[in-house]
Design a protein around this motif. Structure first.
Motif: not given
Ligand code: PLP
Length: 341
Positions: A31-60
């Protein structure tokens, strides 16, 4: 070549490459990648959810979400016709998740609450699989980019709630649906247990998707991210491309939709081409010809790439590397192949 084959073929722009090169990075798994953490926070807010996780693909995203919802022992997932996990994910719902998948009837991959009600099996019947999850694709990739109206989404969610089913939103192109309707991403996504969006389609990033849900579900998703080898290290390089896409490539999606409309109207005027203009709602144009493979091959000789969906249907997709003049040139090529009406 004018590439209308898919919006997955977009190339990262100079600005995006610079943002990626200059990203702040660290060890994602700690959890030490600041850019990934910020993106996850941004997408969680965008989608109206509590949390999000960055993954390599939509398939995953689909695989992990299904795994989160489905219990071992014959759970059933309900999806629309031609749903991505059924057609293009190498059988993962069966092979990795252990679910059986049932198709719900409904034109172009869109169904309603009554279709869910009719499909749900009696949970006290030990002969039957246990219906567990409903997955909605917004917009429907193989349904010509068609958008589910918000009321229909709520109708399906209400039916799922009546039967205590889990719900999942495959929002690979969700921001195309928001662009087409003016409905916010959160309004479409917040009431699903899990929802995700892809950065590698019309948003034009090279890698990545974000899966959102409750804190508890996303913590559990991390287990599977690790298990499947989707946990990265300096993932901020990729996350910076996604961040850049959210900043610069969302409002311009309207141009892709306008280009798709121009393309569709031009194609409608040509001999031997059948197209339902009302169905062109986002950046995907699906039309019928006598022989799709032959049509696509002839177009390619004229410098235009499209894809044959089946024997008679052709798909063209507009995106940020396709300008209006490319659409005009593609129509000229199509006219040369099909002939004017
Ligand atoms: C592209 C797509 C996926 C898979 O996403 P990838 O990032 O290509 O793995 C899933 N669902 C839909 C509707 C898609 O269009």
């Amino acid at each position: 070549m004018i590439n209308l084959f898919s919006d997955t073929q977009t190339l990262p722009s100079e600005g995006m490459r610079a943002a990626m090169a200059n990203a702040d990075v660290g060890d994602e798994q700690r959890f030490e990648d600041p850019t990934t953490r910020a993106l996850e926070q941004r997408v969680a807010e965008l989608l109206g959810h509590e949390a999000a996780v960055f993954l390599p693909s939509g398939t995953m995203c689909n695989l992990i979400a299904f795994r989160l919802h489905v219990r071992p022992g014959g759970d059933e997932v309900l999806v629309g016709a031609d749903a991505h996990p059924l057609k293009y994910e190498s059988g993962s719902p069966g092979a990795v998740v252990g679910a059986i998948v049932t198709l719900l009837a409904g034109a172009h991959g869109i169904f309603d609450g009554d279709a869910v009600r009719a499909a749900v099996r009696d949970p006290t019947d030990r002969y039957a699989p246990r219906t567990r999850l409903v997955s909605v694709e917004q917009p429907v990739g193989n349904g010509g980019g068609r958008v589910w109206p918000l009321e229909l989404v709520h109708d399906v969610l209400a039916a799922a709630a009546e039967h205590d089913l889990r719900t999942h939103l495959d929002g690979a192109r969700l921001l195309n649906a928001t662009t087409a309707t003016g409905v916010s991403a959160a309004a479409f996504a917040t009431d699903f247990h899990t929802a995700w969006l892809d950065f590698t389609k019309g948003l034009g990033a090279p890698i990545g998707a974000c899966l959102a849900g409750s804190r508890q579900l996303i913590d559990e998703a991390w287990r599977y991210k690790q298990m499947l080898g989707g946990a990265m290290r300096q993932s901020g390089i990729a996350a910076a491309g996604a961040w850049y896409a959210l900043d610069h490539h969302v409002t311009r999606l309207a141009e892709d939709h306008d280009n798709a409309r121009v393309l569709a109207e031009g194609l409608a005027a040509l001999a031997g081409i059948e197209i339902d203009l009302a169905a062109v709602q986002t950046n995907i144009v699906v039309f019928s010809v006598a022989d799709a493979a032959q049509f696509v091959a002839a177009l390619e000789r004229h410098g235009v790439l499209m894809g044959a969906l089946d024997a008679t249907r052709v798909r063209a997709v507009t995106h940020l590397d396709v300008a209006r003049v490319d659409v005009e040139d593609a129509l000229e090529a199509a006219t040369a192949v099909a002939g004017p009406a």
